[in-house]
Design a protein around this motif. Structure first.
Motif, PDB file in Angstrom:
ATOM      1  N   ARG C 103       0.713  -1.244  -0.049  1.00 54.32           N
ATOM      2  CA  ARG C 103      -0.021   0.027   0.091  1.00 54.32           C
ATOM      3  C   ARG C 103       0.778   1.325  -0.008  1.00 54.32           C
ATOM      4  NH1 ARG C 103      -4.971  -1.551   1.667  1.00 54.32           N
ATOM      5  NH2 ARG C 103      -4.925  -3.836   2.365  1.00 54.32           N
ATOM      6  N   ALA C 104       0.321   2.216  -0.420  1.00 55.14           N
ATOM      7  CA  ALA C 104       0.798   3.492  -0.526  1.00 55.14           C
ATOM      8  C   ALA C 104       1.024   4.131   0.904  1.00 55.14           C
ATOM      9  CB  ALA C 104       0.413   4.605  -1.375  1.00 55.14           C
ATOM     10  N   ASN C 105      -0.098   3.869   1.525  1.00 52.42           N
ATOM     11  CA  ASN C 105      -0.367   4.605   2.790  1.00 52.42           C
ATOM     12  C   ASN C 105       0.271   3.604   4.035  1.00 52.42           C
ATOM     13  OD1 ASN C 105      -2.386   2.890   2.532  1.00 52.42           O
ATOM     14  ND2 ASN C 105      -3.911   4.090   3.394  1.00 52.42           N
ATOM     15  N   ALA C 106       1.043   2.752   3.915  1.00 52.11           N
ATOM     16  CA  ALA C 106       1.609   1.970   4.678  1.00 52.11           C
ATOM     17  C   ALA C 106       2.619   2.464   5.682  1.00 52.11           C
ATOM     18  CB  ALA C 106       2.206   0.601   4.285  1.00 52.11           C
ATOM     19  N   ARG C 107       2.537   2.801   6.842  1.00 52.48           N
ATOM     20  CA  ARG C 107       3.248   3.452   7.877  1.00 52.48           C
ATOM     21  C   ARG C 107       3.740   2.588   9.102  1.00 52.48           C
ATOM     22  NH1 ARG C 107       4.110   8.345   5.915  1.00 52.48           N
ATOM     23  NH2 ARG C 107       2.617   9.257   4.648  1.00 52.48           N
ATOM     24  N   TRP C 108       4.946   3.059   9.535  1.00 46.66           N
ATOM     25  CA  TRP C 108       5.056   2.626  10.911  1.00 46.66           C
ATOM     26  C   TRP C 108       4.530   3.575  11.911  1.00 46.66           C
ATOM     27  CZ3 TRP C 108       7.624  -1.846  11.673  1.00 46.66           C
ATOM     28  CH2 TRP C 108       8.420  -2.392  10.516  1.00 46.66           C
ATOM     29  N   SER C 109       4.556   3.181  13.009  1.00 44.23           N
ATOM     30  CA  SER C 109       3.758   3.842  14.303  1.00 44.23           C
ATOM     31  C   SER C 109       4.635   5.142  14.599  1.00 44.23           C
ATOM     32  CB  SER C 109       3.753   3.039  15.466  1.00 44.23           C
ATOM     33  OG  SER C 109       5.074   2.537  15.975  1.00 44.23           O
ATOM     34  N   ASN C 110       5.813   5.278  13.899  1.00 42.79           N
ATOM     35  CA  ASN C 110       6.154   6.691  14.207  1.00 42.79           C
ATOM     36  C   ASN C 110       6.087   7.569  12.936  1.00 42.79           C
ATOM     37  OD1 ASN C 110       8.023   5.496  12.342  1.00 42.79           O
ATOM     38  ND2 ASN C 110       9.974   5.865  13.604  1.00 42.79           N
ATOM     39  N   GLY C 111       5.209   7.122  12.012  1.00 45.28           N
ATOM     40  CA  GLY C 111       5.116   8.069  10.761  1.00 45.28           C
ATOM     41  C   GLY C 111       5.859   7.596   9.772  1.00 45.28           C
ATOM     42  N   ASP C 112       7.188   6.831   9.896  1.00 45.61           N
ATOM     43  CA  ASP C 112       8.113   6.617   8.649  1.00 45.61           C
ATOM     44  C   ASP C 112       7.277   5.666   7.542  1.00 45.61           C
ATOM     45  OD1 ASP C 112      11.134   6.104  10.623  1.00 45.61           O
ATOM     46  OD2 ASP C 112      10.035   7.719   9.965  1.00 45.61           O
ATOM     47  N   PRO C 113       7.460   5.743   6.379  1.00 47.65           N
ATOM     48  CA  PRO C 113       6.773   5.246   5.476  1.00 47.65           C
ATOM     49  C   PRO C 113       7.190   3.640   5.609  1.00 47.65           C
ATOM     50  CG  PRO C 113       8.466   6.541   4.547  1.00 47.65           C
ATOM     51  CD  PRO C 113       8.238   6.811   5.901  1.00 47.65           C
ATOM     52  N   LEU C 114       6.200   2.571   5.294  1.00 48.18           N
ATOM     53  CA  LEU C 114       6.625   1.382   5.206  1.00 48.18           C
ATOM     54  C   LEU C 114       6.984   0.807   4.047  1.00 48.18           C
ATOM     55  CD1 LEU C 114       7.064  -1.378   6.749  1.00 48.18           C
ATOM     56  CD2 LEU C 114       4.454  -1.593   6.650  1.00 48.18           C
ATOM     57  N   THR C 115       8.231   0.281   3.526  1.00 50.83           N
ATOM     58  CA  THR C 115       8.469  -0.061   2.254  1.00 50.83           C
ATOM     59  C   THR C 115       8.839  -1.473   1.906  1.00 50.83           C
ATOM     60  OG1 THR C 115      10.778   0.284   2.673  1.00 50.83           O
ATOM     61  CG2 THR C 115       9.520   2.307   2.129  1.00 50.83           C
ATOM     62  N   ALA C 116       8.968  -1.902   0.729  1.00 52.12           N
ATOM     63  CA  ALA C 116       9.183  -3.483   0.646  1.00 52.12           C
ATOM     64  C   ALA C 116      10.905  -3.599   0.948  1.00 52.12           C
ATOM     65  CB  ALA C 116       9.179  -3.687  -0.881  1.00 52.12           C
ATOM     66  N   GLN C 117      11.658  -2.575   1.011  1.00 54.53           N
ATOM     67  CA  GLN C 117      12.990  -2.561   1.652  1.00 54.53           C
ATOM     68  C   GLN C 117      12.986  -3.109   3.022  1.00 54.53           C
ATOM     69  OE1 GLN C 117      12.091  -0.233  -0.257  1.00 54.53           O
ATOM     70  NE2 GLN C 117      13.597  -0.152  -1.802  1.00 54.53           N
ATOM     71  N   ASP C 118      11.718  -2.741   3.825  1.00 55.54           N
ATOM     72  CA  ASP C 118      11.763  -3.167   5.169  1.00 55.54           C
ATOM     73  C   ASP C 118      11.352  -4.477   5.363  1.00 55.54           C
ATOM     74  OD1 ASP C 118      10.021  -0.030   6.128  1.00 55.54           O
ATOM     75  OD2 ASP C 118      11.956  -0.848   6.584  1.00 55.54           O
ATOM     76  N   PHE C 119      10.616  -5.094   4.335  1.00 55.18           N
ATOM     77  CA  PHE C 119      10.253  -6.567   4.308  1.00 55.18           C
ATOM     78  C   PHE C 119      11.581  -7.346   4.024  1.00 55.18           C
ATOM     79  CE2 PHE C 119       5.988  -7.808   5.298  1.00 55.18           C
ATOM     80  CZ  PHE C 119       5.466  -6.337   4.943  1.00 55.18           C
TER      81      PHE C 119
END
Lengths: 347, 328, 552
Positions: C103-119
């Motif tokens: 999703r485009a609006n996937a975020r972490w709880s501190n506001g950082d965007p959640l990206t495929a690189q995180d996975f």
């Protein structure tokens, strides 16, 4: 009463008294203490003869869905239903007693005078059989603490000087260790090696008893040492020394027997704490386990029987009453003994 | 005074060392590591975990690493302590290591969170023990021989006789279920501490009652007390000035072992009432083979009991200068 | 003042000081009281860690799905995979590649965007040996994975893995916040958990985030404002209790302090039955006994069959477990989609167990025959005394008693008990130091392979010393098989072997027991007993009125 005292005095004058007899006489006058003694003796007898009594099995599961409320003796005194196979893990003596019971009573057993627990086991039977473990624990702990504590304290008190000092320092140091934690360690350790121990014929219960004794000897040692120190300079000891008796003989033939009254008193006062400790360990799951039954396990069951939804009152009342009564009697007896042996202490 | 304290300190250090060593050896030499679970870890994973906690080192090396900040070659101990800002300092530096079960916490964290709770519970129990005990002891002594005396003595002996978890169950039954006055379990307010405090303190209240009664009876029969009453001093003043101090001395000496007993009894009470104190940690850590936490709690309790006993000795000397510290 | 006065003053002062000190302690601790959360539930244990890759228990799983979210989530009732962080995915026709679109609006709880690189980073961490993750094997069926860009994540397989989308809903494959962990790593190079999981530091991506944690007491979670679906989340604060004493938990539920408990004391089950708030659902778990097949006489399959037949399963289910459990004659539970488990050979039973007594008699007679065949008949040598091993717990003790009773009564065997607490008990199983030992197994995902893989030769969960080459072959082949029918047939054949050889003695299938506050909506029953707090909400007055008005 007054007349009795006069008679006793006359008796004494005729026969000559000894501290022991004096003490016994004083004890006899303490009605509560005597009542406790009788109660305890009866209970101990019951416990010893448990397999002989026409009680239902304390260990056979009858998977009733509910604990059954008590049926009072006037409603149903005896019923049939005893089967030898319902008892297992018994020693040879117990099996013999069980056979004798079958011969005497046939297949009759008491009705559920105290009710049953959730697995259909008769509560009265569990209490009586459970008291055996508690008494065993108390006895074993008492004996171990007796042998270790009395010997240690006697030697320290008799030796005096630096040996005494060193020995008592060790006791002080051990005293301040939170033994309860190390005991729990030990029990969990022993639990792990029970396969190996089992092959040697040692059960976890035996080790448990030894462990208790090892913890309880400390105060015994202190008491004995104090007494021996006081008695060391007494006349009869001097006499023995002069007549060439060896140290060991003086110690064990003269001093220790004189210390015994205090030792007995102390024992009756610490047996309750041993029983409580056994209950404590069973509650934590580190003590006795089924099919054996101990008061600790029964108390654990009773604490689980209390709930907002429903409480089986008999599962709480009867075990509490039995444990309470026994320990109460032990305390009263201990107090009575102490008063009898040391009449200066009043109150 | 200084010699007394120094000697006490020396013995304390020795005792503590003995406790730590014996516990350490017992725990490590026993089967069942902290990483066993129904769903087993693959061999390499478990080996990796054990290496991380240095459980693959020889026993003596683990022992030294646990004790102190000893440099042991290139693979220096690197557990995390406190907030993780320093490598593991060892027990001598006040750092008790990471907990094996609560992987997100160090032992210091766990103890810091739970100790105030246990202290609160213990204090409430002490209040009950001393308050109820002394009060009933006084009444018993003043009404000596009467029915009230008998009833109170009976209650006292009963309090000693029943195991504390039975008392706890009865208390819950009476005051939380039948008459819902107090919460059934949990922790977070003073109300939550009443029933556990009662259950925990009951046996000690019983003892204190007996001790007070005995001591007070003895003092009350003294001549100077009788004279004071005869002179017309109000009885409560006599009690406060003369009788109580002397009568309370045995109670004070009993406080040492009593507090140790409260610490022990809390193991069961904390379980029944779901109070997250150090007592519950001890039992669970022993069962979970959480070595470091187990050791930490043991060390803590040794320190507490020792400190308390010393304090009691000091205070009793202060209260009654006739007692010398040498005998204490 | 004279001496008397001084003494009095000292004493009074001392007492006052003492009392003050104690009052301070009491105040200090009780002032830490928290407001009651919106919903409180009992998790049954203190979670071992908040690192989703380091844990493997059911209580931990519950906390993980509240704090984190994976590429997919599970439908609360059907357990089918649904979009989570990934809003869609493409499965290649040959099944060898899955491409996820985040999703485009996937975020972490501190506001950082959640990206495929995180996975990508998180999954690499999962398989890294230093992480020591118990579920690292989840990715062994994967050939490779990479983040193509911020929003595209690609996974390759050597052979098709049909249930992979179930695995991505499970916590080992959840994403972790790289920056937090790496900065913690930098400060302490050997960072093993401690610093980055504190409240205030921990960064997660699920419907809730961590607000406070008190060991052995509770976890407090609050709604995560950056969660992509935060509008669907109704609860503001949740308390997760770590209590494990069943009696206390029940009392707390009945006095309204706790809103959901997931286990009740066995004694209470009969009283709770019939209450509207007591939900019983069959779950994907089996209670069974492992048999040490390396130890004679248990190496004889006839002995094992005899033991399996002489267990009074109905008594256990009705009198001990009492939640409507069904006797189990197979290892896999009966409610797995599309899969019909075979059963160990036993006398035919009606579905409602009405002919249980007769069937059980027949089974016991057959068991005695088998023992005779194995050389342990009444005229032959006696069967050696052996021990029934279990971990310390009321339930296991009770079941063991019934089982032992059955073997004693019907097979005249001499059975003793051997109980150890969990850690040691596992060790004993591992080192094959037992005769017959109690066990349970719960599915990680709703598929038969989740069960059958346990008994592969040398598997760390096998712990019976049993090994069968054909069984291994079938299970492994099924793992590679793309055609679902063939696959299930292969698994069925494997289980047939398992139930003929019987390194395990199945007893009953678990039933979940949940006491749920009647006002709590959005709580669904499913076979995995998984309940994400994301869907929970309190029923409004209108809904309650409507319910009451509805005819029963």
């Amino acid at each position: 009463m007054g007349f009795g005292i006069l008679m006793d005095r006359a008796d004494d004058a005729w026969r000559g008294t000894s501290p022991g007899r004096e003490a016994w006489r004083r004890l006899r006058r303490d009605r509560f203490a005597m009542a406790s003694l009788v109660f305890l003796a009866l209970f101990a007898l019951l416990a010893l003869c448990a397999p002989l009594l026409p009680l239902p099995s304390p260990m056979a599961l009858d998977l009733a869905l509910e604990p059954r409320a008590p049926t009072p003796p006037w409603e149903s005194f005896l019923e049939r239903g005893f089967q030898r196979e319902q008892f297992w893990s018994l020693g040879a003596l117990d099996r013999g007693l069980l056979a004798l019971r079958e011969r005497l009573f046939g297949d009759r057993q008491t009705a559920h005078w105290f009710g049953t627990d959730a697995k259909g086991r008769d509560l009265l039977a569990r209490i009586v059989w459970g008291s055996r473990i508690s008494f065993e624990a108390a006895l074993a702990a008492g004996l171990v603490s007796l042998f270790v504590g009395v010997t240690y304290g006697a030697i320290a008190g008799y030796a005096g000087g630096r040996i005494d000092n060193a020995m008592m320092r060790l006791v002080d140091a051990l005293y301040s260790i939170p033994f309860i934690f190390l005991v729990i360690f030990l029990v969990t350790v022993v639990n792990e090696y029970r396969g190996e121990l089992g092959r040697l014929g040692i059960e976890r219960l035996h080790v448990f008893f030894v462990v208790i004794g090892l913890v309880w000897w400390l105060t015994m040692a202190r008491i004995v040492r104090a007494q021996v120190r006081a008695l060391k300079e007494a006349d009869f000891v001097q006499a023995a020394r002069v007549s060439g008796a060896s140290h060991a003989r003086i110690l064990f033939a003269h001093l220790v027997p004189n210390v015994f009254p205090m030792v007995i008193v102390y024992l009756t006062l610490t047996i309750p704490s041993v029983m409580l400790f056994e209950a404590f360990l069973s509650f934590l799951g580190l003590g006795v386990e089924p099919p054996q039954v101990s008061w600790g396990l029964i108390a654990l069951d009773s604490s689980e029987a209390i709930g907002v939804l429903h409480t089986s009152w008999w599962l709480v009342f009867f075990p509490s009453a039995s444990i309470g009564a026994t320990l109460f009697a032990l305390n009263v007896l201990g107090d009575g003994l102490r008063d009898a042996l040391d009449p200066r202490r009043r109150g | 005074m200084r010699r007394f304290l120094l000697r006490r300190l020396a013995w304390f250090a020795l005792t503590l060392w003995a406790v730590v060593t014996v516990s350490f050896v017992l725990m490590r030499s026993v089967r069942g590591g902290p990483f066993s679970a129904e769903r087993s870890l693959p061999m390499e994973v478990e080996a990796s975990l054990r290496a991380r906690y240095h459980l693959d080192w020889p026993l003596w090396k683990q022992y030294l690493a646990y004790l102190g900040p000893l440099e042991l070659g290139p693979r220096a101990p690197t557990f995390l302590g406190g907030d993780g800002s320093d490598p593991f300092g060892g027990v001598l530096a006040g750092d008790l290591g990471p907990s094996y079960k609560y992987r997100d916490f160090t032992v210091n964290d766990v103890l810091a969170q739970s100790l105030p709770i246990s202290l609160a519970l213990g204090s409430v129990s002490l209040f009950f023990a001393v308050g109820l005990g002394v009060a009933s002891g006084i009444v018993s002594a003043l009404r000596r021989g009467g029915f009230l005396d008998f009833a109170l003595r009976l209650l006292a002996t009963l309090g000693i006789a029943l195991p504390n978890f039975v008392v706890a169950s009865l208390a819950i039954l009476l005051f939380a279920i039948t008459f819902p006055v107090f919460p059934v379990a949990g922790w977070g307010s003073l109300r939550h501490l009443v029933l556990p405090g009662l259950a925990l303190g009951a046996p000690f209240a019983a003892y204190v009652s007996r001790l007070t009664r005995t001591g007070l009876v003895e003092v009350l029969s003294q001549d100077y007390v009788r004279t004071a009453v005869a002179k017309g001093l109000p009885p409560w003043l006599v009690l406060w000035r003369h009788a109580l101090p002397a009568g309370c001395l045995p109670v004070l000496t009993y406080l040492g072992p009593a507090t140790a007993g409260i610490l022990t009894g809390s193991l069961v009470i904390e379980r029944i009432f779901a109070i997250p104190g150090t007592g519950s940690h001890f039992v669970n850590s022993a069962l979970n083979r959480d070595y470091t936490l187990c050791m930490g709690v043991t060390i803590l309790y040794t320190v507490l009991v020792y400190a308390l006993n010393t304090l009691v000795d000091l205070v009793s000397t202060w209260l009654d200068p006739r007692l010398s510290l040498e005998e204490a | 003042m004279n001496g008397e006065g001084w003494r009095f003053a000292r004493r009074a002062f001392g007492l006052l000081l003492f009392a003050l000190l104690l009052a301070l302690i009491v105040r200090a601790t009780t002032s830490a009281r928290l407001e009651r959360a919106d919903v409180v539930f009992a998790n049954g244990a203190e979670v071992a860690s908040l690192d989703p890759q380091a844990v493997s228990g059911i209580p931990e799983g519950r906390v993980m799905i509240a704090l984190y979210e994976g590429l997919t989530t599970r439908h609360p009732e059907t357990l089918e995979p649904r979009p989570g962080v990934a809003e869609s995915w493409d499965v290649a026709p040959d099944g060898l590649r899955i491409t996820f679109r985040l999703r485009a609006n996937a975020r972490w709880s501190n506001g950082d965007p959640l990206t495929a690189q995180d996975f990508e980073w998180s999954w690499r961490r999962l398989v890294a040996p230093e992480t020591a993750a118990p579920y690292a094997s989840f990715l062994k069926s994967v050939k490779g994975f990479r983040a193509l860009d911020e929003r595209t994540f690609e996974v390759d397989f050597p052979t098709p893995v049909p249930h992979f989308l179930h695995l991505t809903s499970f916590h080992p494959l959840f994403p972790l916040h790289r920056a937090t962990i790496e900065s913690a790593r930098q400060r302490f190079p050997d960072a093993w958990t401690v610093a980055w999981m504190r409240p205030g530091v921990l960064v997660t991506n699920g419907p809730f985030r961590l607000a406070a944690r008190r060991i052995n007491d509770r976890l407090r979670l609050v709604k995560n404002p950056f969660y992509w679906d935060e509008r669907a989340v109704s609860m503001e604060t949740i308390d997760v209790l770590a209590l494990d004493h069943l009696g206390t938990l029940l009392n707390l539920y009945l006095t309204g302090e706790v809103d959901w408990i997931e286990r009740v004391p066995p004694l209470a089950v009969t009283r709770l039955r019939g209450r509207a708030d007591f939900h019983l659902t069959p779950s994907l778990g089996t209670y069974f006994y492992r048999v040490n097949t390396t130890r004679p006489p248990f190496d004889d399959v006839r002995v094992r069959r005899a033991l399996a037949l002489a267990i009074d399963r109905r008594a256990i289910c009705e009198k001990i477990a009492r939640k409507g459990e069904r006797p189990a004659f197979a290892f896999t539970p009966p409610n797995l989609a599309g899969y019909e488990p075979p059963e160990l050979e036993h006398a035919p039973l009606e579905a409602d167990l009405s002919n249980w007594d007769r069937a059980f008699e027949a089974d016991c007679a057959r068991a005695r025959e088998l023992l005779s065949e194995a050389g342990f008949g009444p005229q032959d040598r006696p069967f050696p005394r052996f021990e029934l091993h279990y971990s310390t717990s009321e339930l296991h003790r009770d079941v063991a008693e019934v089982v032992a009773d059955g073997w004693r009564t019907h097979l005249w065997l001499d059975v003793a008990f051997f109980n150890q607490e969990s850690k040691v008990y596992i060790e004993t199983q591992r080192s094959l130091g037992y005769d017959v030992s109690r066990s349970s197994w719960f599915a990680d995902y709703p598929d038969a392979s989740s069960f059958l893989e346990v008994f592969l030769s040398g598997g760390e969960n096998n712990r019976t010393g049993w090994s069968n080459a054909r069984y291994d072959e079938l299970v492994r082949s099924a793992a590679r098989e793309a055609n679902p029918e063939t696959r299930l047939a292969e698994l069925g054949a494997a289980e047939r072997i398992l139930l003929d050889e019987l390194p395990l003695l199945p007893v009953f299938g678990y039933v979940t027991q949940n006491l749920v506050h009647p006002r709590l909506a959005g709580f669904f029953e499913n076979a995995l007993d998984e309940h994400s707090p994301k869907t929970w909400r309190w029923k409004t007055e209108e809904e309650l009125a409507a319910e009451r008005a509805r005819p029963r």
